[in-house]
Design a protein around this motif. Structure first.
Motif, PDB file in Angstrom:
ATOM      1  N   SER A 189       0.817  -1.212   0.000  1.00  9.93           N
ATOM      2  CA  SER A 189       0.000   0.000   0.000  1.00  9.93           C
ATOM      3  C   SER A 189       0.852   1.264   0.000  1.00  9.93           C
ATOM      4  O   SER A 189       0.482   2.264  -0.607  1.00  9.93           O
ATOM      5  CB  SER A 189      -0.961   0.008   1.191  1.00  9.93           C
ATOM      6  OG  SER A 189      -0.257   0.205   2.400  1.00  9.93           O
ATOM      7  N   LYS A 190       1.995   1.233   0.664  1.00  9.62           N
ATOM      8  CA  LYS A 190       2.856   2.417   0.778  1.00  9.62           C
ATOM      9  C   LYS A 190       3.764   2.603  -0.441  1.00  9.62           C
ATOM     10  O   LYS A 190       4.015   3.724  -0.875  1.00  9.62           O
ATOM     11  CB  LYS A 190       3.753   2.322   2.013  1.00  9.62           C
ATOM     12  CG  LYS A 190       3.085   2.690   3.282  1.00  9.62           C
ATOM     13  CD  LYS A 190       2.959   4.171   3.396  1.00  9.62           C
ATOM     14  CE  LYS A 190       2.541   4.549   4.792  1.00  9.62           C
ATOM     15  NZ  LYS A 190       2.239   5.946   4.903  1.00  9.62           N
ATOM     16  N   LEU A 191       4.326   1.493  -0.942  1.00 11.05           N
ATOM     17  CA  LEU A 191       5.406   1.589  -1.933  1.00 11.05           C
ATOM     18  C   LEU A 191       5.076   0.965  -3.285  1.00 11.05           C
ATOM     19  O   LEU A 191       5.946   0.892  -4.139  1.00 11.05           O
ATOM     20  CB  LEU A 191       6.668   0.901  -1.376  1.00 11.05           C
ATOM     21  CG  LEU A 191       7.201   1.475  -0.072  1.00 11.05           C
ATOM     22  CD1 LEU A 191       8.294   0.581   0.486  1.00 11.05           C
ATOM     23  CD2 LEU A 191       7.734   2.881  -0.296  1.00 11.05           C
ATOM     24  N   LYS A 192       3.866   0.492  -3.450  1.00 11.76           N
ATOM     25  CA  LYS A 192       3.458  -0.214  -4.670  1.00 11.76           C
ATOM     26  C   LYS A 192       4.417  -1.382  -4.904  1.00 11.76           C
ATOM     27  O   LYS A 192       4.467  -2.272  -4.117  1.00 11.76           O
ATOM     28  CB  LYS A 192       3.391   0.743  -5.863  1.00 11.76           C
ATOM     29  CG  LYS A 192       2.598   2.025  -5.608  1.00 11.76           C
ATOM     30  CD  LYS A 192       1.150   1.753  -5.233  1.00 11.76           C
ATOM     31  CE  LYS A 192       0.402   3.032  -5.002  1.00 11.76           C
ATOM     32  NZ  LYS A 192       0.038   3.306  -3.668  1.00 11.76           N
ATOM     33  N   GLY A 193       5.244  -1.338  -5.964  1.00  9.40           N
ATOM     34  CA  GLY A 193       6.158  -2.449  -6.230  1.00  9.40           C
ATOM     35  C   GLY A 193       7.601  -2.140  -5.911  1.00  9.40           C
ATOM     36  O   GLY A 193       8.494  -2.893  -6.285  1.00  9.40           O
ATOM     37  N   ASP A 194       7.857  -1.024  -5.230  1.00  8.53           N
ATOM     38  CA  ASP A 194       9.231  -0.609  -4.958  1.00  8.53           C
ATOM     39  C   ASP A 194       9.756  -1.167  -3.642  1.00  8.53           C
ATOM     40  O   ASP A 194      10.355  -0.462  -2.836  1.00  8.53           O
ATOM     41  CB  ASP A 194       9.343   0.920  -4.965  1.00  8.53           C
ATOM     42  CG  ASP A 194       9.114   1.492  -6.352  1.00  8.53           C
ATOM     43  OD1 ASP A 194       9.524   0.830  -7.318  1.00  8.53           O
ATOM     44  OD2 ASP A 194       8.522   2.565  -6.456  1.00  8.53           O
ATOM     45  N   PHE A 195       9.523  -2.446  -3.417  1.00 10.35           N
ATOM     46  CA  PHE A 195      10.034  -3.113  -2.223  1.00 10.35           C
ATOM     47  C   PHE A 195      10.240  -4.587  -2.539  1.00 10.35           C
ATOM     48  O   PHE A 195       9.722  -5.107  -3.520  1.00 10.35           O
ATOM     49  CB  PHE A 195       9.079  -2.954  -1.037  1.00 10.35           C
ATOM     50  CG  PHE A 195       7.839  -3.796  -1.144  1.00 10.35           C
ATOM     51  CD1 PHE A 195       7.780  -5.055  -0.552  1.00 10.35           C
ATOM     52  CD2 PHE A 195       6.727  -3.343  -1.844  1.00 10.35           C
ATOM     53  CE1 PHE A 195       6.644  -5.840  -0.654  1.00 10.35           C
ATOM     54  CE2 PHE A 195       5.590  -4.119  -1.942  1.00 10.35           C
ATOM     55  CZ  PHE A 195       5.546  -5.373  -1.347  1.00 10.35           C
ATOM     56  N   GLU A 196      11.009  -5.217  -1.685  1.00  9.36           N
ATOM     57  CA  GLU A 196      11.187  -6.663  -1.761  1.00  9.36           C
ATOM     58  C   GLU A 196      11.322  -7.191  -0.343  1.00  9.36           C
ATOM     59  O   GLU A 196      11.888  -6.529   0.517  1.00  9.36           O
ATOM     60  CB  GLU A 196      12.440  -7.010  -2.571  1.00  9.36           C
ATOM     61  CG  GLU A 196      12.642  -8.497  -2.766  1.00  9.36           C
ATOM     62  CD  GLU A 196      13.866  -8.828  -3.605  1.00  9.36           C
ATOM     63  OE1 GLU A 196      14.155 -10.026  -3.753  1.00  9.36           O
ATOM     64  OE2 GLU A 196      14.551  -7.892  -4.083  1.00  9.36           O
ATOM     65  N   MET A 197      10.774  -8.350  -0.121  1.00 10.66           N
ATOM     66  CA  MET A 197      10.945  -9.038   1.151  1.00 10.66           C
ATOM     67  C   MET A 197      11.724 -10.311   0.855  1.00 10.66           C
ATOM     68  O   MET A 197      11.329 -11.096  -0.007  1.00 10.66           O
ATOM     69  CB  MET A 197       9.578  -9.383   1.762  1.00 10.66           C
ATOM     70  CG  MET A 197       8.795  -8.161   2.197  1.00 10.66           C
ATOM     71  SD  MET A 197       7.033  -8.486   2.610  1.00 10.66           S
ATOM     72  CE  MET A 197       7.121  -9.831   3.751  1.00 10.66           C
ATOM     73  N   ILE A 198      12.829 -10.496   1.568  1.00 11.11           N
ATOM     74  CA  ILE A 198      13.639 -11.696   1.406  1.00 11.11           C
ATOM     75  C   ILE A 198      13.522 -12.512   2.693  1.00 11.11           C
ATOM     76  O   ILE A 198      13.965 -12.083   3.749  1.00 11.11           O
ATOM     77  CB  ILE A 198      15.116 -11.358   1.125  1.00 11.11           C
ATOM     78  CG1 ILE A 198      15.232 -10.532  -0.159  1.00 11.11           C
ATOM     79  CG2 ILE A 198      15.951 -12.634   1.042  1.00 11.11           C
ATOM     80  CD1 ILE A 198      16.640 -10.027  -0.443  1.00 11.11           C
TER      81      ILE A 198
END
Length: 151
Positions: A30-39
């Protein structure tokens, strides 16, 4: 837009990791759209943590899973996640949900020109919810004293 990578080390966390993954994914989406990744770094687990992580990651491009076959400890798992990360900002959080995504995100919002930011439960003004029990506080204090004496 800057990309945030969050590493989540997981050692035998099958019972606790799902809510953490769901909360972080929903919040970051919700905050970053697709500009994040969780590893998710699955660290030589003896339970079904890997299955839980794989089920959660299915059809989510922002989720990566690393499986470590030998135990590295929390620090080793975090470093392996950081080595694989390709983004502007790296962070980690525990699989047990001890830090809410909204609180974690405050680190990013307050980064200014610093090269790094570290959150701590032990700084002046820290707010911890839920509060730890007196028994937890005492055992933590004793453990820290023993570690300082020995090392």
């Amino acid at each position: 837009m800057e990309k945030i990578i969050i590493t989540i080390p997981a050692y035998n966390e099958e019972k606790r990791i799902s809510p953490t993954l769901e909360q972080y994914y929903k919040f970051l989406k919700s905050k970053l759209k697709g500009d994040f990744e969780m590893i998710i770094v699955v660290n030589n687990c003896k339970d079904n943590t890997m299955d839980v992580a794989q089920k959660f990651a299915k059809d989510k491009a922002e989720i990566g899973i690393i499986h470590i076959s030998g135990y590295t400890g929390k620090g080793g798992a975090v470093m392996i996640g950081f080595e694989k990360a390709k983004g502007d900002y790296l962070g980690f959080t525990d699989a047990d949900g001890s830090t809410l995504p909204e609180e974690f995100f405050k680190l990013y919002e307050n980064k200014k020109d610093f090269d790094g930011i570290i959150a701590s439960r032990h700084i002046l003004g820290a707010k911890i919810y839920p509060r730890r029990t007196p028994k937890q506080e005492i055992s933590s204090w004793i453990f820290n004293k023993i570690v300082r004496i020995l090392f």
